[in-house]
Write a protein that holds these residues in place. Structure first.
Motif, short mmCIF file in Angstrom:
data_model
loop_
_atom_site.label_atom_id
_atom_site.label_comp_id
_atom_site.label_asym_id
_atom_site.label_seq_id
_atom_site.Cartn_x
_atom_site.Cartn_y
_atom_site.Cartn_z
N ASP A 164 44.77 35.66 48.23
CA ASP A 164 45.23 35.22 46.90
C ASP A 164 44.38 34.08 46.36
O ASP A 164 44.82 33.34 45.47
CB ASP A 164 46.69 34.78 46.98
CG ASP A 164 47.63 35.91 47.39
OD1 ASP A 164 47.36 37.05 46.98
OD2 ASP A 164 48.59 35.64 48.13
N ARG A 166 41.55 31.70 44.54
CA ARG A 166 41.13 31.58 43.15
C ARG A 166 39.67 31.15 43.08
O ARG A 166 39.22 30.33 43.87
CB ARG A 166 42.01 30.57 42.40
CG ARG A 166 43.45 31.03 42.24
CD ARG A 166 44.32 30.02 41.52
NE ARG A 166 45.66 30.55 41.30
CZ ARG A 166 46.02 31.26 40.25
NH1 ARG A 166 45.13 31.52 39.29
NH2 ARG A 166 47.24 31.72 40.13
N THR A 202 42.16 35.06 39.89
CA THR A 202 42.46 35.68 41.16
C THR A 202 41.65 36.96 41.28
O THR A 202 41.04 37.44 40.30
CB THR A 202 43.95 36.02 41.28
OG1 THR A 202 44.27 37.03 40.31
CG2 THR A 202 44.82 34.79 41.02
N SER A 222 43.57 43.70 49.32
CA SER A 222 43.25 42.58 50.19
C SER A 222 43.35 43.01 51.65
O SER A 222 44.33 43.64 52.06
CB SER A 222 44.22 41.42 49.93
OG SER A 222 43.96 40.34 50.82
#
Length: 282
Positions: A164, A166, A202, A222
């Motif tokens: 997750d 950034r 993201t 992911s």
């Protein structure tokens, strides 16, 4: 003013040269230095001075730098890049160069960031050299995701091991503009700039931007670093490269290239490139 651009035949360097011209310096006062003779030949036709140079060859570096009062060192990607950078710093000092500009990276003090160690060592050597310097710590390039987007186009999946995390990438053109601004402007002596895009994204945001550019749905998947490394080796990469890329994704997931402020947009005088705009450059 005479400017030598080391790394001028690379992607950032080729964008930098016209940006310097836009800010008032003639092509004849800019020397493009790099390895690729085909690119140098084209640049010569366009009026730039050119010199073919291997940064690992100290004699070639000294000859290239001689006679220039400003030197731009665009960081390399080779395994011996630290030695190459040290060759440039030593030659610049010996030649009495007035100002050296270096493209570094964000958060290089983080010991887990493999790409940061050479940047940190180069910065330390540059600051200790006595040369007047400007360091631009460039963030992540949007263009780094173009190949991933092209791969995702075939199966609709954008696979990465960044969780997750950034990131705040910008386009190479943004970073080229920033570098040209400090080369041709005043007030940048012995300063270090941390440069990132205007906002954090993201990897879900990245997948959405890919969807818009491709016109087909792309989903972010992911995976763990170990899983990602396995996928890369199955695709043909050697284990060392696959492990390095998986670790890099882990760094990105931990925020190594997250937003650092508005330094980049302030230098270039406009907002940084959006994800969609950057990905559409293919």
């Amino acid at each position: 003013m005479s400017v030598l651009v080391l790394g001028a035949t690379g992607k950032l360097g080729r964008l930098l040269l016209p940006e310097i011209q836009k800010r008032g310096l003639a092509a004849a006062d800019i020397t493009a230095a790099g390895r690729r003779k085909d690119v140098l030949d084209t640049l010569a036709i366009n009026g730039y001075g050119t010199v073919q140079v291997e940064l690992g060859d100290t004699e070639q570096v000294h000859r290239a730098i001689a006679g220039h009062d400003r030197v731009v060192l665009i960081s390399g990607i080779e395994p011996d890049r630290l030695q190459q950078h040290q060759n440039v710093i030593g030659a610049a000092k010996a030649a009495g160069v007035r100002h050296l500009y270096y493209t570094s990276g964000l958060r290089i003090d983080d010991p887990t960031f493999a790409l940061g160690a050479d940047h940190k060592a180069t910065e330390d050597d540059l600051k200790a050299s006595g040369l007047t310097f400007t360091i631009l710590r460039n963030g992540w390039y949007i263009e780094n995701y173009i190949q991933a987007m092209q791969g995702a186009a075939s199966n609709g999946v954008f696979l990465a091991a960044a969780g997750d995390g950034r990131i705040a990438p910008a386009g190479r053109r943004d970073f080229a503009e920033a570098l040209a601004t400090v080369i041709t402007g005043d007030g940048h002596d012995n300063r270090t700039y941390d440069l990132s895009g205007d906002r954090d994204y993201t990897y879900v945001d990245l997948a959405a931007a890919m969807t818009e550019v491709l016109g087909t749905p792309i989903t972010y998947q992911s995976v763990s670093g170990e899983q990602y490394s396995t996928v890369l080796t199955q695709a043909g990469l050697d284990e060392g490269t696959a492990g390095f890329l998986a670790a890099l994704d882990g760094n990105l997931g931990a925020g190594i290239m997250a937003r650092t402020g508005d330094g980049l947009s302030r230098l270039i005088g406009h907002p940084t490139m959006s994800l969609v705009e950057g990905l559409r450059q293919v």
